[in-house]
Design an enzyme around this catalytic site. Structure first.
Site, short mmCIF file in Angstrom:
data_model
loop_
_atom_site.label_atom_id
_atom_site.label_comp_id
_atom_site.label_asym_id
_atom_site.label_seq_id
_atom_site.Cartn_x
_atom_site.Cartn_y
_atom_site.Cartn_z
N HIS A 170 91.88 14.06 -42.23
CA HIS A 170 92.22 12.97 -43.15
C HIS A 170 90.97 12.19 -43.54
CE1 HIS A 170 94.68 9.40 -44.52
NE2 HIS A 170 93.57 8.78 -44.14
N GLU A 171 90.14 11.87 -42.55
CA GLU A 171 88.92 11.11 -42.82
C GLU A 171 87.91 11.94 -43.63
OE1 GLU A 171 88.88 8.00 -42.38
OE2 GLU A 171 90.79 8.05 -41.31
N HIS A 174 88.65 11.69 -47.21
CA HIS A 174 88.07 10.50 -47.84
C HIS A 174 86.61 10.75 -48.23
CE1 HIS A 174 91.36 7.74 -47.58
NE2 HIS A 174 91.46 7.81 -46.28
N GLU A 253 95.39 7.06 -49.66
CA GLU A 253 95.83 7.46 -48.32
C GLU A 253 96.78 8.66 -48.39
OE1 GLU A 253 94.57 6.32 -45.55
OE2 GLU A 253 93.28 5.06 -46.79
#
Length: 639
Positions: A170-171, A174, A253
């Site tokens: 997930h990071e 980003h 997100e």
């Protein structure tokens, strides 16, 4: 939307941030002037709005407000000028030693290293918030290839490997979606708006303290009232700050959650982490900077009122539903089990959940569009890339892996890497460094180990060493880069791998490594000579010669160079010139970089195979262009 489109959209969102910030600043200035008008009217003498706006006091208040807001933003931006590591310092996060012996930290290091190798970037620096028992994480930095990952102690202790991998993926999403730079700028911009409230708090405290000593007068009362008004305005600024963050980050997100599933093809990982947040101790942070970084973290850092308007994240239930309805049902069942007994077992491991909900993972994987161009693979990770990274990781002997995690030993490994491709006698070349005898002997040992591993591990070894090398003082890093240059030039010949190694290390260990290059070129035309040199080098590195090389160059250059541009002869393809060319090409607008990456990748794939030297050069080019390129495979290659 691919990596380059995300980069372009992020730059547009930066413009949107400027608009939001300007509106918030104008509203703040108006509110401050209104407070000044009321204080003057009630405590000194009646005054009309028109007269107030023409008065010097109104102009002074507007100027002071502008100065406070701009000063607050400038101070915070200065604090964060070092990128992710500067943010970690502000949060008082502890740097995780790559050679850590703590089991949960060792697991994080392994997961991040595999993800970095799979995505084609050097391993990020790792930090932990020791005083945060909740589950949360964030990534920060100004460049996709220069990042820091910060996790809470709760995430390390409560998440299993698949769940941790889901959070890290997930990071990384980003990173590839170009959210990091905007997030850091958002912190700096909002710090200025919130500075108004802090100024009011200071005025109130100073007047309260002064009144005890000298008694209250009208002037002091006016200042006290203005201070109280500024504190109220500070809350208004906080409201607008949260509104701006919600407008910019909420959909990001959900996109990062989808990216995590795309990277791992295992929705159980990120779903398991979200379930633990939902049914456990949550994700809220104790840090006084929880407000500042609320838009950057994996989960919410604060409790929000007016949640539908101000929340920086969708609710956990929304995020689970987006991953597939079984996950929300699983979370509710788990919550009922927890409430039924105080000794309820923890959620099932991710592998069991994967089996139970394999249909969801398959459906999500099938929904991902096929990759048509090499540029489309930039900023993506697939199960094939993760499998490749895991095999690379497991191929490195434990003693060598340990050495890469210590800055002094990692430096010696870099010397050994250069010696492994040099033509001269290793002993003679080593003498040029004037190393202590014990260090020279360890370099010779590392050289033998590296030669036994073959060529495909050369670049991963450098990637794994970078976090440890970054822990050394800048003077030691400069010395390492200077010694490598001396060692490379000692045999009067610079190989492609030596070029690749030194430029990647300089890009990440040199002064200003965290800085993002500014866009200066929005057309290929002013860079035609640089592009011609780059594509000529790629063609010659592929092994093509004579007519084959000419035809290949013509095909590669058709979309990026004027018609009739000729292939440079190999004698004119100097690596020093290539280095200067790449510095200029790094300042192309993101969408134009995609064409270059495609052309370079086509040169590598022209003969249907990906040779190690070609892959290394392509990786160096993409790194210097700030394009995280995962390992390039042909249709029949899996390693």
């Amino acid at each position: 939307m691919n990596f380059f489109e995300h980069q372009t959209r992020a730059r547009r969102r930066t413009g949107l941030l400027v608009v939001y910030f300007t509106l918030a600043l104008l509203l703040t200035m108006a509110a401050v002037n209104l407070a000044g008008l009321l204080a003057w009217h009630w405590l000194l003498q009646p005054i009309s709005l028109a007269a107030w706006l023409r008065s010097p006091a109104a102009l002074w208040l507007a100027g002071i407000t502008l100065l406070v807001v701009a000063g607050g933003s400038a101070v915070r931006f200065w604090q964060l000028r070092g990128g992710g590591s500067a943010l970690a310092g502000m949060l008082q996060a502890r740097r995780i030693d790559p050679d850590t012996h703590l089991a949960e930290e060792r697991q994080l290091v392994n997961v991040v290293e595999e993800m970095a190798i799979a995505s084609g970037i050097p391993v990020p620096q790792l930090f932990v918030l020791d005083n945060e028992p909740a589950i949360n994480a964030l990534v920060a930095g100004f460049r996709p290839t220069e990042t820091s990952v910060i996790v809470t102690r709760g995430a390390l202790q409560q998440l299993d490997r698949d769940e941790l991998q889901g959070v890290i993926a997930h990071e990384f999403s980003h990173v590839f979606n170009a959210d990091m730079r905007l997030n850091l700028r958002l912190i700096a911009a909002l710090a200025g708006i919130l500075a108004i409230g802090k100024t009011g708090e200071f005025l109130m405290h100073s007047m309260r303290y002064g009144s005890h000593r000298s008694g209250r007068n009208n002037g002091a009362a006016a200042v006290f009232v203005v201070g109280a008004a500024l504190m109220a305005i500070g809350y208004i600024g906080l409201f607008f700050g949260r509104l701006i963050k919600a407008a910019i980050s909420r959909q990001r997100e959900l996109l990062a959650d989808a990216g995590s599933v795309q990277f791992t093809r295992n929705p159980a990982g990120i779903a398991g982490a979200l379930i633990r947040i939902r049914n456990g101790d949550g994700s809220h942070l104790n840090s006084r900077h929880a407000e500042d970084m609320s838009h950057m973290c994996f989960g919410e850092t604060l409790t929000f009122r007016l949640r539908g308007l101000l929340a920086t994240h969708p609710s956990v239930d929304e995020r689970l539903a987006a991953l597939g309805t079984p996950w929300l049902a699983r979370a509710r069942v788990d919550a009922r089990q927890r409430s039924a007994t105080a000794t309820a077992p923890a959620p099932e491991s991710a592998p069991a959940q994967t089996h139970a909900f394999a249909e969801t993972a398959t459906a999500m994987a099938a929904a991902m569009p096929p990759v048509a161009r090499a540029a489309d693979t930039v900023g993506t990770v697939t199960p094939a890339h993760l499998g490749y990274a895991r095999r690379i990781h497991e191929s490195i002997p434990e003693h060598l892996h340990t050495a890469l995690h210590r800055s002094d030993e990692a430096e010696l490994v870099m010397y050994a890497l250069v010696l492994s491709v040099s033509d001269g006698a290793p002993g003679v070349l080593l003498d040029t460094l004037a190393l202590p005898p014990a260090s020279a002997e360890r370099v010779s040992q590392r050289l033998r180990q590296i030669q036994a591993l073959g060529t495909r591990l050369r670049l991963p070894l450098a990637d794994l060493a970078i976090p440890a090398l970054k822990q050394a003082p800048q003077a030691d890093r400069d010395r390492l880069l200077a010694r490598l240059d001396t060692l490379i030039r000692a045999d009067q010949r610079v190989t492609l791998f030596e070029f690749v190694l030194t430029h990647i290390l300089a890009d990440h260990l040199g002064h200003g490594a965290h800085r993002n290059p500014t866009v200066a070129f929005r057309s290929y035309r002013p860079l035609a000579a640089d592009i011609r040199l780059l594509l000529s080098v790629m063609v010659h590195a592929s092994g093509a010669r004579d007519d084959t090389a000419t035809r290949q160059f013509r095909g590669l250059s058709a979309a990026v160079l004027p018609p009739g541009t000729a292939l440079l002869p190999i004698s004119e393809c100097k690596l020093d010139a290539l280095s200067r060319a790449l510095q200029r090409l790094a300042r192309l607008t993101p969408l134009l970089k995609a064409g270059l990456v495609d052309a370079c990748a086509d040169a590598v794939l022209a003969d249907g195979r990906v040779q190690v030297a070609e892959a290394e050069l392509l990786r160096a080019v993409c790194t210097l262009l700030d394009c995280p390129m995962p390992p390039l495979f042909t249709s029949d290659q899996t390693t």
